[in-house]
Scaffold this active site. Sequence first.
Site, PDB file in Angstrom:
ATOM      1  N   LYS A   1      -5.813   8.807   2.081  1.00 54.54           N
ATOM      2  CA  LYS A   1      -6.275   7.459   1.691  1.00 54.54           C
ATOM      3  C   LYS A   1      -7.465   7.031   2.562  1.00 54.54           C
ATOM      4  O   LYS A   1      -7.764   7.672   3.576  1.00 54.54           O
ATOM      5  CB  LYS A   1      -5.117   6.459   1.817  1.00 54.54           C
ATOM      6  CG  LYS A   1      -3.890   6.829   0.990  1.00 54.54           C
ATOM      7  CD  LYS A   1      -4.212   6.929  -0.494  1.00 54.54           C
ATOM      8  CE  LYS A   1      -3.128   7.686  -1.239  1.00 54.54           C
ATOM      9  NZ  LYS A   1      -2.200   6.894  -1.981  1.00 54.54           N
TER      10      LYS A   1
HETATM   11  C1  LIG Z   1      -1.050   6.792  -2.662  1.00 59.09           C
HETATM   12  C2  LIG Z   1      -0.818   5.685  -3.557  1.00 59.09           C
HETATM   13  C3  LIG Z   1       0.371   4.930  -3.495  1.00 59.09           C
HETATM   14  C4  LIG Z   1       1.547   5.300  -2.634  1.00 59.09           C
HETATM   15  O1  LIG Z   1       1.285   5.448  -1.281  1.00 59.09           O
HETATM   16  P1  LIG Z   1       2.203   6.447  -0.399  1.00 59.09           P
HETATM   17  O2  LIG Z   1       1.859   6.071   1.004  1.00 59.09           O
HETATM   18  O3  LIG Z   1       1.823   7.838  -0.755  1.00 59.09           O
HETATM   19  O4  LIG Z   1       3.639   6.153  -0.725  1.00 59.09           O
HETATM   20  C5  LIG Z   1       0.490   3.840  -4.334  1.00 59.09           C
HETATM   21  N1  LIG Z   1      -0.501   3.514  -5.189  1.00 59.09           N
HETATM   22  C6  LIG Z   1      -1.647   4.214  -5.280  1.00 59.09           C
HETATM   23  C7  LIG Z   1      -2.710   3.761  -6.229  1.00 59.09           C
HETATM   24  C8  LIG Z   1      -1.832   5.321  -4.480  1.00 59.09           C
HETATM   25  O5  LIG Z   1      -2.974   6.013  -4.580  1.00 59.09           O
END
Ligand SMILES: *Cc1c(COP(=O)(O)O)cnc(C)c1O
Length: 389
Positions: A344
């Site tokens: 992310k």
């Molecule tokens: C990655 C992601 C999530 C979830 O995050 P995690 O930390 O992997 O649980 C939720 N929404 C979107 C749009 C994402 O890209």
Amino acid sequence: MGKECNIGQNVVVGPDVSVGDNCKIQNNVSVYKGVTLEDEVFCGPSMVFTNVFNPRAAIRRMDEARPTLVRKGASLGANCTIVCGVTIGQYAFVGAGAVVTKDVPNHALVVGNPARQTGWMCECGEKLNDDMVCPVCKKDYHWLAPREKRDVVFVDLAAQQEKIRPLIEANIQAVLKHGRYIMGPEVKQLEGQLSEFAGVKHCISCSSGTDALIMALMACGIGPGDAVFTSPFTFVASAEAVRLVGAVPVFVDIDPDTFNISVEKLETAVREFKKGPQAGLVPRAIIPVDLFGLPCDYDRINRVAKDNGLVVIEDAAQSFGAEYKGRMAGGLGDIGCTSFFPAKPLGCYGDGGAVFTNSDEMAETLVSIYDGVRLRLRVTGYCGYWGIK
Ligand SMILES: *Cc1c(COP(=O)(O)O)cnc(C)c1O
């Protein structure tokens, strides 16, 4: 001539030559007209600069002299020959006896006749390892390799880490030492910095973006019998979280220009529900997803939500750091959720997430859920806790 240069014996420096600061010119070197040495250039003993490309004793060619540029920090080994007209890149290294006939890239190591590149050199004068890291000073040069040879790393936390490694290691040591592994002082510090960055009053950190969404839904009391509008084009967690609290995701198609939820289609979907609850579900919230770092159209989404008594839970897992009309992602709806999964925008070394809100009441609920999530959901699993198969 620049300052602090060191000139050996039997050195000739011709007219129209420029020598930078801190250069070292060893014995028997002739620096002819047209040669420019930037700062900190090393010219090894008896190395040769030529100034005419194709000399003939019988043909006068001095007015055809081609300029040669040696960039900052480059080293030219003993007895090497630099054919005129080339540029030697910054911190490049020309091996002893090499004959350089073409430009040498920054940091390149070239040897032989004609000189060929056999590796890369660190600013400190060591040859880089295959991974483009200096074995001595640990400086990382992976950005130097030609594009086609460069591994395109999807999640390059290692390069980032390199820049802040001493700080990370010191902080890990500090945590190991003080022993407050759960909710230690660093967590509060991080939450403070995150909320300041996002421009939102409260930040409650948690173990993932998925948990952030679940906590936000729980804080709104959303569960079985409720409908939540969200995008079908997202990571699975946006809808998964809705199911995990027992509610039903209602997919609203995306805008083909932004790939984010279409506000027109959202309005239509909400209107359909107003005509009479669909499948007995009560619409409660919208989870707009800021996909690929692009925030949704929150002015319009928040208006639809307000007009229809819905909560806006922003899924900012892919947009932390993005801006929408001068406001930061995470603070664009009633509650913002983000993820610190390594891939992310703000990746961590593991799983992590955070929930943001400007509401004191909501923040208090989130903190109490946080404790509950840790105590109960971890033990029984989300589904077990909610009695969902
Ligand atoms: C990655 C992601 C999530 C979830 O995050 P995690 O930390 O992997 O649980 C939720 N929404 C979107 C749009 C994402 O890209």
